[in-house]
Motif scaffolding. Sequence first.
Motif, PDB file in Angstrom:
ATOM      1  N   ASP A   1       0.821  -1.205   0.000  1.00 49.79           N
ATOM      2  CA  ASP A   1       0.000   0.000   0.000  1.00 49.79           C
ATOM      3  C   ASP A   1       0.857   1.258   0.000  1.00 49.79           C
ATOM      4  N   MET A   2       2.062   1.185   0.578  1.00 52.75           N
ATOM      5  CA  MET A   2       2.965   2.332   0.612  1.00 52.75           C
ATOM      6  C   MET A   2       3.721   2.466  -0.703  1.00 52.75           C
ATOM      7  N   GLY A   3       3.513   1.546  -1.629  1.00 53.18           N
ATOM      8  CA  GLY A   3       4.188   1.609  -2.924  1.00 53.18           C
ATOM      9  C   GLY A   3       5.625   1.134  -2.865  1.00 53.18           C
ATOM     10  N   MET A   4       5.964   0.356  -1.824  1.00 54.96           N
ATOM     11  CA  MET A   4       7.350  -0.049  -1.645  1.00 54.96           C
ATOM     12  C   MET A   4       7.654  -1.421  -2.248  1.00 54.96           C
ATOM     13  N   LEU A   5       6.650  -2.200  -2.566  1.00 53.43           N
ATOM     14  CA  LEU A   5       6.895  -3.528  -3.094  1.00 53.43           C
ATOM     15  C   LEU A   5       6.080  -3.741  -4.354  1.00 53.43           C
ATOM     16  N   ILE A   6       6.512  -4.704  -5.134  1.00 54.29           N
ATOM     17  CA  ILE A   6       5.844  -4.987  -6.390  1.00 54.29           C
ATOM     18  C   ILE A   6       5.087  -6.312  -6.253  1.00 54.29           C
ATOM     19  N   GLY A   7       4.599  -6.881  -7.331  1.00 56.66           N
ATOM     20  CA  GLY A   7       3.635  -7.957  -7.329  1.00 56.66           C
ATOM     21  C   GLY A   7       3.961  -9.275  -6.669  1.00 56.66           C
ATOM     22  N   TRP A   8       5.122  -9.486  -6.132  1.00 60.57           N
ATOM     23  CA  TRP A   8       5.441 -10.775  -5.528  1.00 60.57           C
ATOM     24  C   TRP A   8       4.791 -10.971  -4.175  1.00 60.57           C
ATOM     25  N   ALA A   9       4.172  -9.929  -3.622  1.00 65.53           N
ATOM     26  CA  ALA A   9       3.692  -9.960  -2.244  1.00 65.53           C
ATOM     27  C   ALA A   9       2.804 -11.164  -1.949  1.00 65.53           C
ATOM     28  N   ARG A  10       1.825 -11.427  -2.777  1.00 61.44           N
ATOM     29  CA  ARG A  10       0.870 -12.493  -2.482  1.00 61.44           C
ATOM     30  C   ARG A  10       1.461 -13.885  -2.698  1.00 61.44           C
ATOM     31  N   GLN A  11       2.561 -13.989  -3.452  1.00 61.13           N
ATOM     32  CA  GLN A  11       3.152 -15.299  -3.672  1.00 61.13           C
ATOM     33  C   GLN A  11       4.238 -15.618  -2.664  1.00 61.13           C
TER      34      GLN A  11
ATOM     35  N   VAL B   1       8.909 -19.158   3.073  1.00 64.55           N
ATOM     36  CA  VAL B   1       9.023 -17.780   2.624  1.00 64.55           C
ATOM     37  C   VAL B   1      10.157 -17.731   1.611  1.00 64.55           C
ATOM     38  N   VAL B   2       9.831 -17.359   0.409  1.00 63.53           N
ATOM     39  CA  VAL B   2      10.837 -17.280  -0.635  1.00 63.53           C
ATOM     40  C   VAL B   2      11.028 -15.811  -0.972  1.00 63.53           C
ATOM     41  N   MET B   3      12.221 -15.349  -0.791  1.00 65.39           N
ATOM     42  CA  MET B   3      12.509 -13.953  -1.088  1.00 65.39           C
ATOM     43  C   MET B   3      13.760 -13.904  -1.936  1.00 65.39           C
ATOM     44  N   GLY B   4      14.051 -12.802  -2.461  1.00 63.91           N
ATOM     45  CA  GLY B   4      15.242 -12.632  -3.264  1.00 63.91           C
ATOM     46  C   GLY B   4      15.091 -11.442  -4.174  1.00 63.91           C
ATOM     47  N   VAL B   5      14.326 -11.587  -5.231  1.00 64.15           N
ATOM     48  CA  VAL B   5      14.124 -10.526  -6.205  1.00 64.15           C
ATOM     49  C   VAL B   5      12.628 -10.312  -6.356  1.00 64.15           C
ATOM     50  N   TRP B   6      12.181  -9.067  -6.281  1.00 62.20           N
ATOM     51  CA  TRP B   6      10.750  -8.789  -6.402  1.00 62.20           C
ATOM     52  C   TRP B   6      10.413  -7.839  -7.538  1.00 62.20           C
TER      53      TRP B   6
ATOM     54  N   PHE C   1      17.222  -1.863  -7.292  1.00 63.79           N
ATOM     55  CA  PHE C   1      17.092  -1.985  -5.845  1.00 63.79           C
ATOM     56  C   PHE C   1      15.996  -2.972  -5.456  1.00 63.79           C
ATOM     57  N   ASP C   2      15.549  -3.798  -6.373  1.00 59.36           N
ATOM     58  CA  ASP C   2      14.442  -4.721  -6.131  1.00 59.36           C
ATOM     59  C   ASP C   2      14.922  -6.128  -5.779  1.00 59.36           C
TER      60      ASP C   2
END
Length: 182
Positions: free
Chosen positions: A34-44, A51-56, A61-62
Amino acid sequence: MTDADRARRCHRPKRTVPAAVCALEHARIDVLWDMGMLIGWARQKCSGGEVVMGVWGPGNFDSDTAADGLGELTDHIIGNIAEQFQDPSDDTALEPDEWGGDMVPAWLEILTGIVEPARVGASFPSVAVLGEWRERYLRVWDETIDELGPDDDFKTQRRAVLSETFDRAIALATTREQDQHI
């Protein structure tokens, strides 16, 4: 643990977490989204307790690596600034013709420019700390600048730039602190 510490802890390549934590991670991600800090990977992000993280996203800087590096860089700059304010009984380092007198506003402007786009992982001083720095820095500048004999136009213009630099940083810190309390 602060929100920044929790955010940094989230920036790890892969970890397994219970389903309850997964739900909490979704809530935090939704706020950042909601703050515009993350892109579409949030729900996945959470799937089967993992928890799989790495590149979003495709930006420079993503990624977790960039976020961690950004945190290290901004922490270093903040440390450099704080060092100039370290001795409350000695303002010499902040005088206009000293290293800190020149570098504090330069570092602060660099830091503000790095953090202003709301990048994940970036650190920034609190409104309270910035307010204390502003008050002390400008007091020292006002008390000592005439010893250097600048012309009045330069003195007025430079004072305005210094004040604006701190004010911009304080405005950014205010926004960041308000966004953390969503």
